[in-house]
Design an enzyme around this catalytic site. Structure first.
Site, mmCIF file in Angstrom:
data_model
loop_
_atom_site.group_PDB
_atom_site.id
_atom_site.type_symbol
_atom_site.label_atom_id
_atom_site.label_comp_id
_atom_site.label_asym_id
_atom_site.label_seq_id
_atom_site.Cartn_x
_atom_site.Cartn_y
_atom_site.Cartn_z
ATOM 1 N N HIS A 1 0.814 -1.227 0.000
ATOM 2 C CA HIS A 1 0.000 0.000 0.000
ATOM 3 C C HIS A 1 0.848 1.278 0.000
ATOM 4 C CE1 HIS A 1 -3.671 -2.218 0.366
ATOM 5 N NE2 HIS A 1 -3.382 -2.703 1.555
ATOM 6 N N ASP B 1 -2.778 -10.620 -2.553
ATOM 7 C CA ASP B 1 -3.347 -10.112 -1.298
ATOM 8 C C ASP B 1 -4.799 -9.701 -1.576
ATOM 9 O OD1 ASP B 1 -2.153 -8.693 1.499
ATOM 10 O OD2 ASP B 1 -3.946 -7.721 0.674
ATOM 11 N N HIS C 1 -6.379 -7.218 -0.654
ATOM 12 C CA HIS C 1 -6.501 -5.776 -0.888
ATOM 13 C C HIS C 1 -5.738 -5.375 -2.150
ATOM 14 C CE1 HIS C 1 -6.861 -6.321 3.572
ATOM 15 N NE2 HIS C 1 -7.936 -5.578 3.334
ATOM 16 N N ASP D 1 -4.904 -12.826 3.114
ATOM 17 C CA ASP D 1 -6.111 -12.306 3.751
ATOM 18 C C ASP D 1 -7.376 -12.503 2.911
ATOM 19 O OD1 ASP D 1 -4.925 -10.523 2.028
ATOM 20 O OD2 ASP D 1 -4.756 -8.885 3.486
HETATM 21 ZN ZN LIG Z 1 -4.180 -7.179 2.578
#
Ligand SMILES: [Zn+2]
Length: 285
Positions: free
Chosen positions: A115, A151, A153, A230
């Site tokens: 991120h 991931d 996200h 995740d």
């Molecule tokens: Zn994540």
């Protein structure tokens, strides 16, 4: 299997924060106790400012060295976070060296990185280790580098840094809607594949199969994998339904491409994370 770690990464935490030391401590414990996979332990490589500033603004490098308070609501100003984040970069760089030597590898360090944008720490991430490794490979004669990010996200930071970077492709499979809200569309060298909340794992696999086809078509000389765990059914942060076996499956799909592959831990917040990492490593081995 080469696993890169440094136990100093257990030395920062904040109460109730999901990105906690036990993620790595528990995984280290399981990997040391298990007997199915022979593991060689490695240390992070050395990191210089010149390597980091391929991906980040100098002002951001200075801010991580001397934070002026929390970076955002999820991303505290931990003591010595600069050193921790630099060791995560070092793990990615060591994974890269091992990949180029044809050795299966996994960097087991925290904090994660995908991120972190060119000029900003966010979402538990301070420096973008995978983008730094990808740009380092590009600067050292690797013609085509792909980052593959599974991931749950979207790797908004990696996309920000690699967008239009020559000889690179960013390919991500992630839940939408979910944090950080980006990654709904593909553009230029950035290829985003979304799955809706509460999708069955068969949908995730079908979407991942499309993402893998894009990866294969790019025909990279190196694949850097942002391995986040995740999208697992018991992860507290999102609403995907992956089973443990799905992590062996994705590892096998990646390995089948027969390219040098550097693997880096990103997210994964369930107490089953150690088992998920082991399942992934078995698929790579
Ligand atoms: Zn994540």
């Amino acid at each position: 299997m080469h696993v890169i770690t440094d136990e100093r990464c257990l030395n920062y935490s904040q109460e109730f924060h999901p990105e906690r030391p036990q993620r790595v401590a528990g995984t280290l414990k399981l990997l040391r106790e298990q007997t199915e996979l022979k593991i060689t332990w490695d240390k992070p490589a050395k990191v210089t400012d010149a390597l980091i500033t391929r991906a980040h603004e100098k002002s951001h490098v200075r801010l991580v060295a001397q934070p002026q308070g929390p970076f955002d609501g999820d991303t505290p100003n931990y003591p010595d976070i600069d050193a921790h984040a630099r060791r995560s970069i070092g793990g990615a760089l060591r994974a890269l060296e091992l990949a180029q030597a044809g050795k299966p590898n996994f960097s087991l360090l925290r904090p994660p990185g995908h991120h972190a944008t060119r000029e900003r720490a966010m979402g538990f991430c301070f420096f973008n280790s995978i983008a730094i490794a990808a740009l380092h490979a590009r600067a050292n004669d690797t013609k085509k580098v792909a980052v593959f990010d599974f991931d749950v996200h979207h790797g908004n930071g990696t996309e920000d840094i690699l967008h239009r970077a020559e000889g690179t492709a960013f390919i991500s499979i992630h839940q939408h809607p979910a944090y950080p809200g980006t990654g709904q569309k593909s553009f230029d060298n950035c290829h985003n594949f979304t799955v809706a909340p509460d999708s069955p794992n068969t949908t995730w696999r079908a979407t991942a199969t499309k993402a893998l086809a894009t990866l294969k078509e790019f025909d990279p000389d190196l694949i850097c994998v942002s391995a986040g765990f995740d999208a697992y059914k018991r992860d507290p942060l999102c609403q995907q339904k992956l089973e443990i076996e799905d992590y062996t499956w994705i590892a096998q799909q990646l390995r089948a491409l027969k390219k040098p592959q550097a693997n880096i831990l990103e997210g994964g917040y369930s107490t089953d994370l150690p088992k998920l990492v082991l399942a992934y490593l078995k698929g790579l081995a």
